[in-house]
Motif scaffolding. Structure first.
Motif, PDB file in Angstrom:
ATOM      1  N   GLY A 372       3.856  70.639  52.586  1.00  0.00           N
ATOM      2  CA  GLY A 372       4.213  69.001  52.318  1.00  0.00           C
ATOM      3  C   GLY A 372       2.953  68.520  51.407  1.00  0.00           C
ATOM      4  O   GLY A 372       3.213  67.456  50.939  1.00  0.00           O
ATOM      5  N   SER A 373       1.928  69.167  51.193  1.00  0.00           N
ATOM      6  CA  SER A 373       1.038  68.736  50.078  1.00  0.00           C
ATOM      7  C   SER A 373       1.499  68.671  48.639  1.00  0.00           C
ATOM      8  O   SER A 373       0.821  67.609  47.868  1.00  0.00           O
ATOM      9  CB  SER A 373      -0.113  69.874  50.061  1.00  0.00           C
ATOM     10  OG  SER A 373       0.330  71.105  49.410  1.00  0.00           O
ATOM     11  N   GLN A 374       2.724  69.199  48.255  1.00  0.00           N
ATOM     12  CA  GLN A 374       3.321  68.860  46.850  1.00  0.00           C
ATOM     13  C   GLN A 374       4.002  67.679  47.010  1.00  0.00           C
ATOM     14  O   GLN A 374       4.491  67.142  45.815  1.00  0.00           O
ATOM     15  CB  GLN A 374       4.069  70.052  46.644  1.00  0.00           C
ATOM     16  CG  GLN A 374       3.315  71.336  46.486  1.00  0.00           C
ATOM     17  CD  GLN A 374       2.061  71.521  45.582  1.00  0.00           C
ATOM     18  OE1 GLN A 374       1.871  70.808  44.432  1.00  0.00           O
ATOM     19  NE2 GLN A 374       0.900  71.791  46.078  1.00  0.00           N
ATOM     20  N   SER A 375       4.361  66.870  47.883  1.00  0.00           N
ATOM     21  CA  SER A 375       4.918  65.776  47.915  1.00  0.00           C
ATOM     22  C   SER A 375       4.519  64.500  48.584  1.00  0.00           C
ATOM     23  O   SER A 375       5.126  63.737  48.876  1.00  0.00           O
ATOM     24  CB  SER A 375       6.486  65.992  48.636  1.00  0.00           C
ATOM     25  OG  SER A 375       6.212  66.591  49.888  1.00  0.00           O
ATOM     26  N   VAL A 376       3.236  64.481  48.913  1.00  0.00           N
ATOM     27  CA  VAL A 376       2.503  63.335  49.491  1.00  0.00           C
ATOM     28  C   VAL A 376       1.751  62.801  48.338  1.00  0.00           C
ATOM     29  O   VAL A 376       1.419  63.221  47.005  1.00  0.00           O
ATOM     30  CB  VAL A 376       1.408  63.703  50.562  1.00  0.00           C
ATOM     31  CG1 VAL A 376       2.327  64.517  51.641  1.00  0.00           C
ATOM     32  CG2 VAL A 376       0.403  64.664  49.879  1.00  0.00           C
ATOM     33  N   PHE A 377       1.269  61.705  48.722  1.00  0.00           N
ATOM     34  CA  PHE A 377       0.391  60.847  47.522  1.00  0.00           C
ATOM     35  C   PHE A 377      -0.473  59.704  48.345  1.00  0.00           C
ATOM     36  O   PHE A 377      -0.337  59.593  49.662  1.00  0.00           O
ATOM     37  CB  PHE A 377       1.395  59.971  46.635  1.00  0.00           C
ATOM     38  CG  PHE A 377       2.476  59.018  47.586  1.00  0.00           C
ATOM     39  CD1 PHE A 377       2.206  57.924  47.893  1.00  0.00           C
ATOM     40  CD2 PHE A 377       3.679  59.620  47.646  1.00  0.00           C
ATOM     41  CE1 PHE A 377       3.162  57.279  48.562  1.00  0.00           C
ATOM     42  CE2 PHE A 377       4.739  59.035  48.411  1.00  0.00           C
ATOM     43  CZ  PHE A 377       4.164  57.747  48.732  1.00  0.00           C
ATOM     44  N   ASP A 378      -1.426  59.165  47.737  1.00  0.00           N
ATOM     45  CA  ASP A 378      -2.413  58.584  48.466  1.00  0.00           C
ATOM     46  C   ASP A 378      -1.785  57.386  49.121  1.00  0.00           C
ATOM     47  O   ASP A 378      -1.008  56.662  48.440  1.00  0.00           O
ATOM     48  CB  ASP A 378      -3.541  57.780  47.214  1.00  0.00           C
ATOM     49  CG  ASP A 378      -4.484  59.031  46.803  1.00  0.00           C
ATOM     50  OD1 ASP A 378      -4.675  59.922  47.781  1.00  0.00           O
ATOM     51  OD2 ASP A 378      -4.828  58.960  45.828  1.00  0.00           O
ATOM     52  N   GLY A 379      -2.160  57.013  50.498  1.00  0.00           N
ATOM     53  CA  GLY A 379      -1.658  55.961  51.102  1.00  0.00           C
ATOM     54  C   GLY A 379      -0.385  56.189  51.756  1.00  0.00           C
ATOM     55  O   GLY A 379       0.000  55.355  52.757  1.00  0.00           O
ATOM     56  N   LEU A 380       0.035  57.431  51.417  1.00  0.00           N
ATOM     57  CA  LEU A 380       1.432  57.702  52.394  1.00  0.00           C
ATOM     58  C   LEU A 380       1.075  57.832  53.803  1.00  0.00           C
ATOM     59  O   LEU A 380       0.000  58.744  54.055  1.00  0.00           O
ATOM     60  CB  LEU A 380       2.038  59.064  51.670  1.00  0.00           C
ATOM     61  CG  LEU A 380       3.585  59.392  52.278  1.00  0.00           C
ATOM     62  CD1 LEU A 380       4.424  58.462  52.263  1.00  0.00           C
ATOM     63  CD2 LEU A 380       3.965  60.819  51.962  1.00  0.00           C
ATOM     64  N   GLU A 381       1.872  57.308  54.784  1.00  0.00           N
ATOM     65  CA  GLU A 381       1.609  57.615  56.091  1.00  0.00           C
ATOM     66  C   GLU A 381       2.687  58.702  56.397  1.00  0.00           C
ATOM     67  O   GLU A 381       3.781  58.962  56.294  1.00  0.00           O
ATOM     68  CB  GLU A 381       1.949  56.492  57.114  1.00  0.00           C
ATOM     69  CG  GLU A 381       1.293  55.231  56.682  1.00  0.00           C
ATOM     70  CD  GLU A 381       1.593  54.089  57.479  1.00  0.00           C
ATOM     71  OE1 GLU A 381       2.719  53.798  57.966  1.00  0.00           O
ATOM     72  OE2 GLU A 381       0.996  52.981  57.359  1.00  0.00           O
ATOM     73  N   VAL A 382       1.825  60.033  57.263  1.00  0.00           N
ATOM     74  CA  VAL A 382       2.626  61.299  57.656  1.00  0.00           C
ATOM     75  C   VAL A 382       2.437  61.493  59.072  1.00  0.00           C
ATOM     76  O   VAL A 382       1.602  60.966  59.796  1.00  0.00           O
ATOM     77  CB  VAL A 382       2.209  62.280  56.776  1.00  0.00           C
ATOM     78  CG1 VAL A 382       2.404  62.302  55.392  1.00  0.00           C
ATOM     79  CG2 VAL A 382       0.722  62.532  56.737  1.00  0.00           C
ATOM     80  N   GLU A 383       3.250  62.376  59.616  1.00  0.00           N
ATOM     81  CA  GLU A 383       3.055  62.680  60.889  1.00  0.00           C
ATOM     82  C   GLU A 383       2.760  64.328  60.792  1.00  0.00           C
ATOM     83  O   GLU A 383       3.384  64.944  59.950  1.00  0.00           O
ATOM     84  CB  GLU A 383       4.168  62.366  61.637  1.00  0.00           C
ATOM     85  CG  GLU A 383       4.229  62.753  63.235  1.00  0.00           C
ATOM     86  CD  GLU A 383       5.682  62.581  63.845  1.00  0.00           C
ATOM     87  OE1 GLU A 383       5.704  62.937  64.940  1.00  0.00           O
ATOM     88  OE2 GLU A 383       6.468  61.836  63.229  1.00  0.00           O
ATOM     89  N   GLU A 384       2.153  64.624  61.915  1.00  0.00           N
ATOM     90  CA  GLU A 384       1.895  66.256  61.913  1.00  0.00           C
ATOM     91  C   GLU A 384       2.736  66.903  62.527  1.00  0.00           C
ATOM     92  O   GLU A 384       3.376  66.625  63.647  1.00  0.00           O
ATOM     93  CB  GLU A 384       0.457  66.575  62.502  1.00  0.00           C
ATOM     94  CG  GLU A 384       0.073  68.080  62.828  1.00  0.00           C
ATOM     95  CD  GLU A 384      -1.125  68.360  63.527  1.00  0.00           C
ATOM     96  OE1 GLU A 384      -1.816  69.449  63.450  1.00  0.00           O
ATOM     97  OE2 GLU A 384      -1.811  67.390  64.183  1.00  0.00           O
TER      98      GLU A 384
END
Length: 388
Positions: A372-384
């Motif tokens: 998922g590192s290719q589709s995230v950006f600063d400030g995005l909230e994610v779940e493991e």
């Protein structure tokens, strides 16, 4: 679908429900009783009816309002921990033996006997082959007769000299003749001894070249003798590795033909000469004794040229670039039941086996986003994502 789109759909659904509720209330009021028919009991009944509708709509709104139970994009995380980071390079080589020689007789002659067979283990000093030495033996026999005559002549001249009859010159001449014949005999005896080909060390007879009765000329090999106790792998490596190469560098050797890998080895020798034709130097890795390790066996030599203790390393796939072209990784900081993404500029080192050393930019315990590192950006909230 990201969290912004989820919230937008929820807001649209709530707006539709509120509009429906308002429309229901208007219609209900428009179809109610006339003022003349109004009574306290009827008004209370209508109020109760409207309150039930409102409660039903509120329940539906609460069911659709998931702002307190957001669905976050799922990622996998890699926690950085200090480790011993190593880098290796591989090169093709081949196996050699310290004792792998062609046995060549010093003198030629007809092969009289071959006393060993191919593949046989022979001892040091064992006779491998014999050559016809009949001519040498005949020469020795003839020489012995000449020595006998020269010895008689010497004794006679000595006796005459002692009696004062003979001359010193005749005595010295007879003595010199006798000594010359004796030395010639010694040479012939040495030559006769060389008619036997002797094993210089213990080993296996790999090949017998002539056959019995064949004429073997001086310098012609008769057999190959191999000892497998001292074997090693040698390879030519590029001179660019010279600054990183030294004796005792950790190494391992793989043999595809044997489906075998030998670990915990070390470089036993680094060449002191650069081949000008291909700019390579020779390295050697000594192997343990094994009868399956035979000369010219193809090997893959893996040599460690870099090691760092307590290094930070991450999967190479997690490293990307920002708009400025600088290398970054995305990390996740815990925020309640989810994580918040942020980018971290990093300085990378060597890469090996899918892992890249991070020299600067990360600390032990950081959570690095992998999948998922290719589709995230600063400030995005994610779940493991825990179950993969």
């Amino acid at each position: 679908m990201n969290s912004g789109m989820i919230r937008l759909k929820q807001k649209n659904s709530l707006a539709v429900l509120l509009y429906t509720a308002s429309l229901t209330l208007v219609v209900a009021c428009g179809s109610g009783p006339s003022p003349a028919d109004n009574s306290i009991d009827r008004l209370k009944a209508e109020k109760s009816k409207f309150q039930d509708s409102i409660r039903m709509i509120e329940a539906q709104i609460m069911a659709l309002d998931t702002s307190d139970n957001m669905v976050y994009p799922k990622v996998t995380l890699f926690e950085t921990t200090p480790l011993n980071f190593e880098h290796y390079f591989s090169v093709q080589g081949h196996l050699e033996s310290e004792q792998n020689v062609l046995l060549i007789p010093e003198v030629g002659g007809i092969v009289k006997s071959l006393n060993v067979k191919e593949g046989e283990l022979v001892k040091k000093g064992q006779i491998i082959a014999t050559f016809d030495a009949s001519m040498v033996a005949a020469n020795i026999k003839e020489l012995e007769e000449q020595i006998e005559l020269a010895s008689y002549n010497f004794n006679k001249q000595k006796s005459l000299f002692d009696q004062g009859v003979g001359t010193e010159f005749n005595l010295k001449q007879a003595e010199a003749q006798l000594n010359t014949l004796l030395k010639t005999k010694q040479t012939l005896n040495t030559q006769a001894g060389k008619s036997n080909l002797i094993a210089p060390f213990e080993g296996y007879i790999e090949e017998l070249i002539p056959v019995v009765g064949e004429m073997s000329m001086p310098g012609m090999p008769v057999a190959r003798l191999i000892n497998l106790d001292n074997v090693y792998v040698t390879a030519d490596i590029s001179e660019v590795y010279l600054s990183k190469m030294k004796k005792d560098n950790f190494a391992s050797v793989s043999f595809s033909a044997l489906n075998m890998t030998v670990d915990s080895l070390s470089v036993s020798n680094v060449g002191k000469f650069v081949n000008p034709a291909n700019r390579t130097i020779k390295v050697r890795v000594k192997l343990p004794q094994n009868n399956k390790f035979i000369p010219n066996l193809v090997a893959t030599l893996r040599i460690r040229d870099y090691m760092r203790d307590s290094a930070i390393a991450v999967p190479s796939s997690t490293i990307t670039q920002n708009a400025e072209g600088s290398e970054i990784v995305f990390t996740a900081a815990s925020s309640g039941d989810h994580f918040v993404v942020s980018s971290a500029p990093v300085k990378t080192g060597m890469t090996y086996n899918g892992m890249t050393e991070i020299i600067e930019g990360l600390n032990a315990g950081d959570q690095v986003i992998v999948k998922g590192s290719q589709s995230v950006f600063d400030g995005l909230e994610v779940e493991e994502l825990t179950n993969q």
